[in-house]
Design a protein around this motif. Structure first.
Motif, short mmCIF file in Angstrom:
data_model
loop_
_atom_site.label_atom_id
_atom_site.label_comp_id
_atom_site.label_asym_id
_atom_site.label_seq_id
_atom_site.Cartn_x
_atom_site.Cartn_y
_atom_site.Cartn_z
N GLN A 1 9.60 -21.69 25.28
CA GLN A 1 9.09 -22.28 26.53
C GLN A 1 8.91 -21.23 27.62
OE1 GLN A 1 12.15 -24.50 28.91
NE2 GLN A 1 13.40 -24.21 27.08
N TRP A 2 9.52 -20.05 27.43
CA TRP A 2 9.45 -19.00 28.45
C TRP A 2 8.38 -17.94 28.14
CZ3 TRP A 2 14.26 -20.25 26.09
CH2 TRP A 2 15.08 -21.08 26.86
N THR A 3 7.75 -18.01 26.98
CA THR A 3 6.83 -16.96 26.56
C THR A 3 5.61 -16.88 27.46
OG1 THR A 3 7.55 -17.13 24.26
CG2 THR A 3 5.42 -16.10 24.65
N LYS A 4 5.25 -15.67 27.84
CA LYS A 4 4.08 -15.43 28.69
C LYS A 4 2.86 -15.12 27.82
CE LYS A 4 6.57 -15.61 32.50
NZ LYS A 4 7.89 -15.84 31.87
N ALA A 5 1.74 -15.75 28.14
CA ALA A 5 0.52 -15.57 27.34
C ALA A 5 0.04 -14.13 27.33
CB ALA A 5 -0.58 -16.48 27.88
N GLU A 6 0.37 -13.36 28.37
CA GLU A 6 -0.13 -11.97 28.45
C GLU A 6 0.43 -11.06 27.37
OE1 GLU A 6 2.83 -12.33 32.03
OE2 GLU A 6 1.28 -13.58 31.10
N LEU A 7 1.47 -11.49 26.66
CA LEU A 7 1.99 -10.66 25.57
C LEU A 7 0.94 -10.40 24.50
CD1 LEU A 7 5.65 -11.93 25.06
CD2 LEU A 7 4.94 -9.60 25.60
N LYS A 8 -0.03 -11.30 24.38
CA LYS A 8 -1.11 -11.10 23.40
C LYS A 8 -1.93 -9.86 23.71
CE LYS A 8 -3.07 -15.12 23.90
NZ LYS A 8 -4.02 -16.23 23.70
N ALA A 9 -1.96 -9.49 24.98
CA ALA A 9 -2.78 -8.35 25.41
C ALA A 9 -1.91 -7.14 25.70
CB ALA A 9 -3.59 -8.72 26.64
N GLN A 10 -0.69 -7.13 25.14
CA GLN A 10 0.21 -6.01 25.37
C GLN A 10 0.61 -5.36 24.05
OE1 GLN A 10 3.37 -7.58 27.87
NE2 GLN A 10 2.04 -7.57 29.66
#
Length: 431
Positions: free
Chosen positions: A3-12
């Motif tokens: 529930q805490w995961t940030k979508a921007e990790l896909k672009a990191q």
């Protein structure tokens, strides 16, 4: 994904450093001097292997494994101590990099502070002394998560490092630690600051093996309740056989599709060719053009790209975990480095915008990737993962007439009736 995961990790993307063997000095201060180069390669997150003091008892090798920890709440003086870690954190943050450190909560060194002070927090061996669940891990003893007080001590330890400035954790053999512990640890961490959590989940065969012996082992789906990212080990055997030429690449692609359907929607994997436990990709793929294709393919896969120190130089030797064994920069392939530095940020940008992704084997080892991004742009990737040569009928493969801007070279590309099969990856934005 949690529930805490940030979508921007896909672009990191993540860059792993084993401080002892990253530089000749082997300190955190020496490693910090490299952070500008890491940032310039397009990485966002730095991951440090354990920074804590290493046990002496049952030590493997001259210096021991950093995963045999003596004190969870200290920083190894050989790395520069806690003051050096603070300086490393400040240097990383000054460059806009996040820092995650290794958490090893399945086990400690046999002479750890906790063994001496709280022996009741460990499982017992046949002799009644602290024991272990995996015999081969002879330099450690395992914690018992049913023991009162243990969980609170471990979470308070995480809170200490977060308050010091770290941004999250990579959790060693996370599958063997109760998933409900990780959920509570994550909840407590988020109360301090937004954090990044990477789980070293294990091979599915190892999950079955541990369960067959009566031990706890969480599957990937359970771990996503707490973690943002999991290792790609659930399908590692397909990858290993494909990269060694022992099985069709299509078998690996088939598992990637299956993996997507078995995991929670939006779940992210850490996509890596190598790490401190796996053989160097350059050792398994001696032909550098084929290595470029595999590297670019993994950079483009949905998830978060994860590289091990020296991978950008196509180094073939994996440093020992137990000795002073510094990566040999004189062996760096500068041509591969130039490719790596150019490709990583460009492919990361596409990955971060991907709306749909499809990979299929259209020839022996030739993989076609079709991507559509959120803005309606379409991309075509061709990766010769088998390394064969020859000329193919592009029309039969459905490629004839496609054209666009090739992202890695900057050239304009138009595919005619035939396709010359080279080892170089091709990624183009279609016209």
């Amino acid at each position: 994904m949690s529930q805490w995961t940030k979508a921007e990790l896909k672009a990191q993307s993540i860059y792993q450093i084993f401080p002892r063997n990253f530089t000749q000095a082997g300190t955190l201060d020496a490693a910090a001097e490299e952070l500008g180069r890491v940032k310039a390669m397009g990485f966002d997150i730095v991951y440090l292997t354990p920074v804590h003091p290493i046990g002496q008892l049952a030590r493997k090798g001259a210096l021991g494994s950093p995963y045999a920890i003596r004190d969870y709440r200290a920083v190894d003086p050989a790395l520069g101590g806690e003051e050096a870690l603070v300086r490393f954190i400040k240097a990383a943050h000054g460059l806009g990099l996040k820092l995650i450190i290794d958490v090893v909560y399945n086990h400690t060194a046999p002479d750890a502070v906790l063994v001496r002070e709280r022996p009741e927090w460990f499982i017992k061996g046949p002799d009644g002394k602290p024991g272990r669940k995996v015999d081969e891990w002879s330099d450690v003893v395992d914690l018992d998560f049913s023991a009162p007080g243990l969980r609170e001590y471990l979470i308070e330890t995480l809170e200490k490092w977060l308050r010091l400035g770290v941004d999250g954790f990579r959790c060693d053999v996370a599958s063997l630690v109760p998933a409900d512990f990780w959920v509570e640890a994550r909840r407590r961490a988020e109360a301090i600051k937004p954090t990044i959590w990477l789980a070293e989940s294990v091979h599915k065969e190892f999950v079955s093996h541990m369960r067959s012996r009566g031990h706890y082992a969480a599957c990937d789906a359970e771990l996503y309740a707490a973690f943002d990212l999991l290792y790609d080990y659930d399908g590692r055997e397909y990858f290993d056989r494909a990269i060694r030429g022992q099985a069709r690449v299509g078998d690996y692609l088939h598992f990637l599709t299956l993996q997507d359907s078995m995991l929670p929607a939006g779940a992210l994997k850490a996509r890596n060719l190598e790490n401190h436990d796996q053989e160097r990709a350059a050792a398994l793929i001696p032909h550098v053009d084929r290595l470029r294709s595999w590297t670019a393919f993994e950079m483009l896969l949905p998830g978060t790209f994860f590289a091990y120190m020296g991978q950008e130089w196509a180094l073939a030797k994996r440093p020992s975990l137990f000795e002073k064994d510094v990566i040999d920069r004189s062996l760096a392939d500068r041509g591969f480095e130039a490719f790596f530095v150019a490709a990583q940020p460009k492919l990361k940008a596409i990955r971060g915008r991907t709306r749909s992704f499809k990979a299929e084997e259209i020839g022996v080892g030739l993989v076609r990737v079709d991507i559509a991004d959120r803005d309606g742009r379409r991309y075509l990737g061709l990766f010769n993962l088998d390394g064969r040569r020859g000329r193919l009928n592009a029309r039969e493969l459905g490629l004839a007439g496609l054209s666009g801007a090739e992202l890695l070279s900057g050239a304009r590309v138009a595919i005619g009736e035939t396709l010359e099969l080279s080892g170089e990856p091709l990624v183009m934005e279609l016209a």
